[in-house]
Write an enzyme that holds these catalytic residues in place. Sequence first.
Site, mmCIF file in Angstrom:
data_model
loop_
_atom_site.group_PDB
_atom_site.id
_atom_site.type_symbol
_atom_site.label_atom_id
_atom_site.label_comp_id
_atom_site.label_asym_id
_atom_site.label_seq_id
_atom_site.Cartn_x
_atom_site.Cartn_y
_atom_site.Cartn_z
ATOM 1 N N ASP A 60 0.977 -0.863 -0.234
ATOM 2 C CA ASP A 60 0.136 0.185 -0.200
ATOM 3 C C ASP A 60 0.783 1.370 -0.105
ATOM 4 O O ASP A 60 2.183 1.021 0.341
ATOM 5 C CB ASP A 60 -1.130 0.125 1.442
ATOM 6 C CG ASP A 60 -1.911 -0.835 1.560
ATOM 7 O OD1 ASP A 60 -2.161 -1.796 0.229
ATOM 8 O OD2 ASP A 60 -3.061 -0.846 2.357
ATOM 9 N N ASP A 61 -0.111 2.006 -0.730
ATOM 10 C CA ASP A 61 0.845 3.895 -0.033
ATOM 11 C C ASP A 61 1.780 4.345 -1.395
ATOM 12 O O ASP A 61 1.774 5.317 -0.959
ATOM 13 C CB ASP A 61 1.421 3.886 1.454
ATOM 14 C CG ASP A 61 0.872 3.781 2.518
ATOM 15 O OD1 ASP A 61 -0.617 2.962 2.136
ATOM 16 O OD2 ASP A 61 1.095 4.112 3.562
ATOM 17 N N HIS A 76 -5.896 2.382 -4.034
ATOM 18 C CA HIS A 76 -5.909 3.171 -2.741
ATOM 19 C C HIS A 76 -6.319 4.585 -2.557
ATOM 20 O O HIS A 76 -5.776 5.092 -1.101
ATOM 21 C CB HIS A 76 -4.259 3.065 -2.415
ATOM 22 C CG HIS A 76 -4.491 2.269 -0.307
ATOM 23 N ND1 HIS A 76 -4.912 1.641 0.622
ATOM 24 C CD2 HIS A 76 -3.053 2.941 0.371
ATOM 25 C CE1 HIS A 76 -4.898 1.853 1.538
ATOM 26 N NE2 HIS A 76 -3.519 2.631 1.161
ATOM 27 N N HIS A 109 -5.690 8.762 0.989
ATOM 28 C CA HIS A 109 -5.190 7.924 1.270
ATOM 29 C C HIS A 109 -6.420 8.744 2.742
ATOM 30 O O HIS A 109 -5.713 9.118 3.774
ATOM 31 C CB HIS A 109 -3.315 8.618 2.010
ATOM 32 C CG HIS A 109 -3.342 6.611 1.893
ATOM 33 N ND1 HIS A 109 -3.434 6.841 3.294
ATOM 34 C CD2 HIS A 109 -3.292 6.105 2.497
ATOM 35 C CE1 HIS A 109 -3.355 5.778 4.544
ATOM 36 N NE2 HIS A 109 -3.179 4.706 3.849
ATOM 37 N N HIS A 161 3.475 -2.028 3.202
ATOM 38 C CA HIS A 161 3.716 -1.006 2.310
ATOM 39 C C HIS A 161 4.970 -0.744 1.869
ATOM 40 O O HIS A 161 6.386 -0.820 2.402
ATOM 41 C CB HIS A 161 3.266 -0.076 3.756
ATOM 42 C CG HIS A 161 2.458 0.388 4.510
ATOM 43 N ND1 HIS A 161 2.406 -0.744 5.561
ATOM 44 C CD2 HIS A 161 1.416 0.538 4.331
ATOM 45 C CE1 HIS A 161 1.020 -0.625 5.611
ATOM 46 N NE2 HIS A 161 0.817 0.134 5.298
HETATM 47 ZN ZN LIG Z 1 -1.949 3.382 3.127
#
Ligand SMILES: [Zn+2]
Length: 253
Positions: free
Chosen positions: A54-55, A106, A110, A201
């Site tokens: 993620d991210d 995602h 965020h 991540h």
């Molecule tokens: Zn995230």
Amino acid sequence: MKLIASVLLVSTALSVCAAPYPANSTLGERSLEERATGVVTTCKTKGHAALTFDDGPYYGATAGKTIANAGGKATFFVNGNNWDCIYNRADTIKALYSQGHVIGSHTWSHPDITQISAAQLNNQLDLVERALKKILGVKPRFFRPPYGSVNDAQVKILQQRGYTVVNWNFDSGDSMGKSASESIAAYKRLSYPNAVIALNHDTNKPTVDVVVPAAVSALKSKGYKLVSISECLGQSAYQSVGTPGQRDSSWKC
Ligand SMILES: [Zn+2]
């Protein structure tokens, strides 16, 4: 719903994450105490391990290469404008895509989507869809809510837009202040053939440099097959696949 546990975990995560990460960090994914209906947290087939990141896109290329070299696939849930503008990382996304990894959404920036309006959620989805259409020519199928935070109302919106909402059943802990060796030890404790969707991540350098190579090796030696979320769930990776665009002045955040 175990709200108290969830709140405690969130506050722990935020305080832990405040120090080691840059100011723009939105790490600190919430534990999955609040599970909405219709949210997927594991694969359909025993022996499958789906590594998710993620991210990013950030250091994802390194993780993607390690996993591809081991004959595996992974899934990258990208933001539009979080650690960097997605258009600045278009080459990373293209490289991951061409290695067979799956690109999911995602959100653009965020947010905790339980704290925004339906219109704001739709805008978050629109912006990422537009970017992935330009960069890859695809419309994503898989969605990972920031912090794992989602409720039934948002799941309904997401499903109406054709998304499958994917959380996880294993957290490497890389957004919770765990060291690389602690994350690796957690991976080694996984019990084959229980299916795994693992949260990582790719904005965390030790994750891509240290944890992923060790986790890939540990999972493979247990017998796990490293699969994308598409294979994990038996669903096509994208809602549509078309022709990517050419970089122009609209490729900006
Ligand atoms: Zn995230």
